[in-house]
Motif scaffolding. Sequence first.
Motif, PDB file in Angstrom:
ATOM      1  N   THR A  60     -71.737 -28.576 -35.786  1.00 17.46           N
ATOM      2  CA  THR A  60     -72.416 -27.825 -35.109  1.00 17.46           C
ATOM      3  C   THR A  60     -72.990 -29.652 -33.666  1.00 17.46           C
ATOM      4  O   THR A  60     -73.466 -30.570 -34.393  1.00 17.46           O
ATOM      5  N   SER A  61     -72.879 -28.897 -33.122  1.00 19.51           N
ATOM      6  CA  SER A  61     -73.143 -30.114 -31.462  1.00 19.51           C
ATOM      7  C   SER A  61     -73.869 -31.187 -31.913  1.00 19.51           C
ATOM      8  O   SER A  61     -75.163 -30.648 -32.723  1.00 19.51           O
ATOM      9  N   LEU A  62     -74.345 -32.131 -31.495  1.00 16.48           N
ATOM     10  CA  LEU A  62     -75.069 -33.238 -31.690  1.00 16.48           C
ATOM     11  C   LEU A  62     -76.752 -32.278 -30.659  1.00 16.48           C
ATOM     12  O   LEU A  62     -77.671 -32.493 -30.842  1.00 16.48           O
ATOM     13  N   GLU A  63     -76.089 -31.835 -29.460  1.00 19.26           N
ATOM     14  CA  GLU A  63     -76.381 -31.355 -28.276  1.00 19.26           C
ATOM     15  C   GLU A  63     -77.523 -30.305 -28.979  1.00 19.26           C
ATOM     16  O   GLU A  63     -78.947 -29.789 -29.037  1.00 19.26           O
ATOM     17  N   PHE A 112     -88.084 -37.296 -33.410  1.00 15.00           N
ATOM     18  CA  PHE A 112     -87.616 -38.543 -33.071  1.00 15.00           C
ATOM     19  C   PHE A 112     -86.184 -38.225 -33.213  1.00 15.00           C
ATOM     20  O   PHE A 112     -85.563 -38.987 -32.563  1.00 15.00           O
ATOM     21  N   PHE A 113     -85.751 -38.000 -34.433  1.00 14.02           N
ATOM     22  CA  PHE A 113     -84.710 -37.598 -35.321  1.00 14.02           C
ATOM     23  C   PHE A 113     -83.559 -36.650 -34.055  1.00 14.02           C
ATOM     24  O   PHE A 113     -82.513 -36.817 -34.100  1.00 14.02           O
ATOM     25  N   GLY A 114     -84.395 -35.495 -33.378  1.00  7.60           N
ATOM     26  CA  GLY A 114     -83.549 -34.607 -33.304  1.00  7.60           C
ATOM     27  C   GLY A 114     -83.265 -35.443 -31.772  1.00  7.60           C
ATOM     28  O   GLY A 114     -82.141 -35.436 -31.004  1.00  7.60           O
ATOM     29  N   ASN A 115     -83.811 -36.296 -31.172  1.00  9.97           N
ATOM     30  CA  ASN A 115     -84.023 -37.690 -30.270  1.00  9.97           C
ATOM     31  C   ASN A 115     -82.991 -38.080 -30.791  1.00  9.97           C
ATOM     32  O   ASN A 115     -81.364 -38.620 -30.011  1.00  9.97           O
ATOM     33  N   ALA A 116     -83.054 -39.008 -31.866  1.00 11.96           N
ATOM     34  CA  ALA A 116     -82.235 -40.425 -32.009  1.00 11.96           C
ATOM     35  C   ALA A 116     -80.799 -39.687 -32.100  1.00 11.96           C
ATOM     36  O   ALA A 116     -79.956 -41.085 -32.559  1.00 11.96           O
ATOM     37  N   THR A 118     -78.936 -37.745 -30.879  1.00 15.54           N
ATOM     38  CA  THR A 118     -78.558 -38.142 -29.409  1.00 15.54           C
ATOM     39  C   THR A 118     -77.725 -39.387 -29.476  1.00 15.54           C
ATOM     40  O   THR A 118     -76.701 -39.518 -28.226  1.00 15.54           O
ATOM     41  N   GLN A 119     -78.353 -40.332 -30.067  1.00 20.90           N
ATOM     42  CA  GLN A 119     -78.232 -41.812 -29.342  1.00 20.90           C
ATOM     43  C   GLN A 119     -77.176 -42.727 -30.862  1.00 20.90           C
ATOM     44  O   GLN A 119     -76.836 -44.076 -30.378  1.00 20.90           O
ATOM     45  N   PHE A 120     -77.165 -41.899 -31.574  1.00 19.58           N
ATOM     46  CA  PHE A 120     -76.389 -42.439 -32.647  1.00 19.58           C
ATOM     47  C   PHE A 120     -75.188 -42.752 -33.003  1.00 19.58           C
ATOM     48  O   PHE A 120     -73.921 -41.791 -32.669  1.00 19.58           O
ATOM     49  N   PHE A 464     -82.527 -45.965 -37.085  1.00 18.95           N
ATOM     50  CA  PHE A 464     -81.058 -45.843 -37.540  1.00 18.95           C
ATOM     51  C   PHE A 464     -80.858 -46.058 -39.120  1.00 18.95           C
ATOM     52  O   PHE A 464     -79.733 -45.146 -39.835  1.00 18.95           O
ATOM     53  N   GLU A 465     -81.642 -46.927 -39.060  1.00 14.77           N
ATOM     54  CA  GLU A 465     -81.562 -47.230 -40.919  1.00 14.77           C
ATOM     55  C   GLU A 465     -81.306 -45.604 -41.878  1.00 14.77           C
ATOM     56  O   GLU A 465     -80.706 -45.745 -42.374  1.00 14.77           O
ATOM     57  N   ALA A 466     -82.186 -44.870 -41.382  1.00 13.41           N
ATOM     58  CA  ALA A 466     -82.043 -43.626 -41.699  1.00 13.41           C
ATOM     59  C   ALA A 466     -81.349 -42.731 -41.780  1.00 13.41           C
ATOM     60  O   ALA A 466     -80.299 -42.197 -42.662  1.00 13.41           O
ATOM     61  N   LEU A 467     -80.557 -42.832 -40.227  1.00 12.90           N
ATOM     62  CA  LEU A 467     -79.482 -41.700 -40.465  1.00 12.90           C
ATOM     63  C   LEU A 467     -77.743 -42.653 -40.848  1.00 12.90           C
ATOM     64  O   LEU A 467     -77.115 -41.813 -41.161  1.00 12.90           O
ATOM     65  N   ARG A 468     -77.993 -44.306 -40.616  1.00 14.09           N
ATOM     66  CA  ARG A 468     -77.091 -44.648 -41.510  1.00 14.09           C
ATOM     67  C   ARG A 468     -77.300 -44.467 -43.207  1.00 14.09           C
ATOM     68  O   ARG A 468     -76.172 -44.220 -43.684  1.00 14.09           O
ATOM     69  N   PHE A 469     -78.582 -43.690 -43.714  1.00 14.20           N
ATOM     70  CA  PHE A 469     -78.143 -43.572 -45.304  1.00 14.20           C
ATOM     71  C   PHE A 469     -77.962 -42.175 -45.269  1.00 14.20           C
ATOM     72  O   PHE A 469     -76.656 -41.791 -46.395  1.00 14.20           O
TER      73      PHE A 469
END
Length: 480
Positions: A60-63, A112-116, A118-120, A464-469
């Motif tokens: 599913t797209s990031l958007e 926060f993570f809905g926005n993050a 799209t920048q990760f 981004f720590e959480a997204l890397r995990f």
Amino acid sequence: MTTIKNYINGDFQNPIKGNWIDNYNPSNGEIYGQLPDSTKEDVENAYIAAKSAFPSWSQTSLEERSRILIKISELLETNLQRFAEAESKDNGKPVSLAKAVDIPRAASNFRFFGNAITQFASESHESIGQQAVNYTLRQPIGVVGCISPWNLPLYLFTWKIAPALAAGNCVVAKPSEVTPLTAFLLGDICNEAGLPKGVLNIVHGLGESTGQAIVEHPDIKAISFTGGTTTGAHIARVAAPMFKKLSLELGGKNPNIIFADCDYEEMLSTTVRSSFANQGQICLCGSRIFIEASIYEKFKTDFIKKVKALKVGHPSESDTNIGALVSKSHLDKVKEYIQIAKDENGIVLCGGNEVKVKGYENGYYLEPTVIEVQSNDCRVNQEEIFGPVVTMMPFQNEDDVLKMANKVKYGLSATLWTNNLKRTMHLTNQLQAGIVWVNTWMLRDLRTPFGGVKASGVGREGGFEALRFFTEAKNVCIKY
Ligand code: TXE
């Protein structure tokens, strides 16, 4: 009676084996509902739903992921009062606190993570002279497990789920069996927001059965856990030989270090909050207060006066500062520690007694308690109490207080009150903690790494720590 059901594949389901757990309202000690006593069969059903949803969700797209997560955030905000009342009913915390902190933060977690997401981004590396280029893929793991505690139920539950979903994973989540209600209510919000079926699955039940089944499931590849250090160690023993990714956010016994040169009034009002917010049931609470000797007596007088003015009352009362503790067993545990403090020659400067709130005499209420201790080596300075109890003692100088602050098995957070820059740089550098607040407490920027060292856990949440995990890094090297 409120019957809570499992949320699997977008539907609400009874536990397969048909067993239920009573759900208590801490403010009056009464059973107000039941929740599933789920078994590994329920966890397997949740896993199958998550596995089936993963191919589509991970593509599913990031958007679109962002849109859905932000929609969940908006629906939580629209339903703030209902969720705050539910959280208060389940946990015993004042409704005012749930309205001001718990539910808004749950909404922020999704936003926060809905926005993050799209920048990760990830990185590439050109191997100069090798005619080769490398790029890093950060791909979702697959089906991940999220297990959370009872102190900040929806706040911590969503702090794990939001990044897991944003990163493209599907989730099998278990809230604490002590506070399941808001996690149950989240299911409808996710459906209304358009989260596809099976992407998030919520299975209710006991830690040693339902939680254990998630941790030992061979195809749930990562576990994000928040809870007690003992439980964290157990989960690590189970998951490590299975080579699962582990994020463990565990207990704390955090120093609150106060120097004479601080902004006194700001320090005093914040220290009341950092001592007793959420009935002291926040692992970030400053439960060990160290005061520079020159202001010790003044602080003692002023602090006790403010603590005595705190109102212990029913969570629904707008002027309640201290609500009910989360369970009878937890109330008894905290009372036991107050007795231990006395046995170790601690002096109870205020509090220490149960409170019978008129009309709610069977509720789990305790006075905010301040204990003057003779040494940092006593049990109440070494063990996590996790209730409305703080200790206090003087210190002579920086070296003295740094030694005491670090002389504990935990290392989650620390608070420092001073306007001396050199002292600030020295102490913040040397304090063994994952988070150090200077002249504030619980000021949170969700982009920052969150977590502790030593017995306070492994790994970091947040940003981004959480997204890397919640992703696996893959290096692709192309020679041309
Ligand atoms: O923890 P438990 P609690 C710490 C806090 C305190 C504790 C309070 O300092 O020590 O957590 O939470 C599930 N396999 N933090 O008493 O018992 C259980 O069902 C799998 C630190 O609830 O550890 C619940 O859902 N799961 C934190 C969850 O684990 C198991 C902030 C936590 O339960 C299990 C909040 C098992 N064998 C609290 N046994 C921080 N650092 O942010 C239990 N569970």
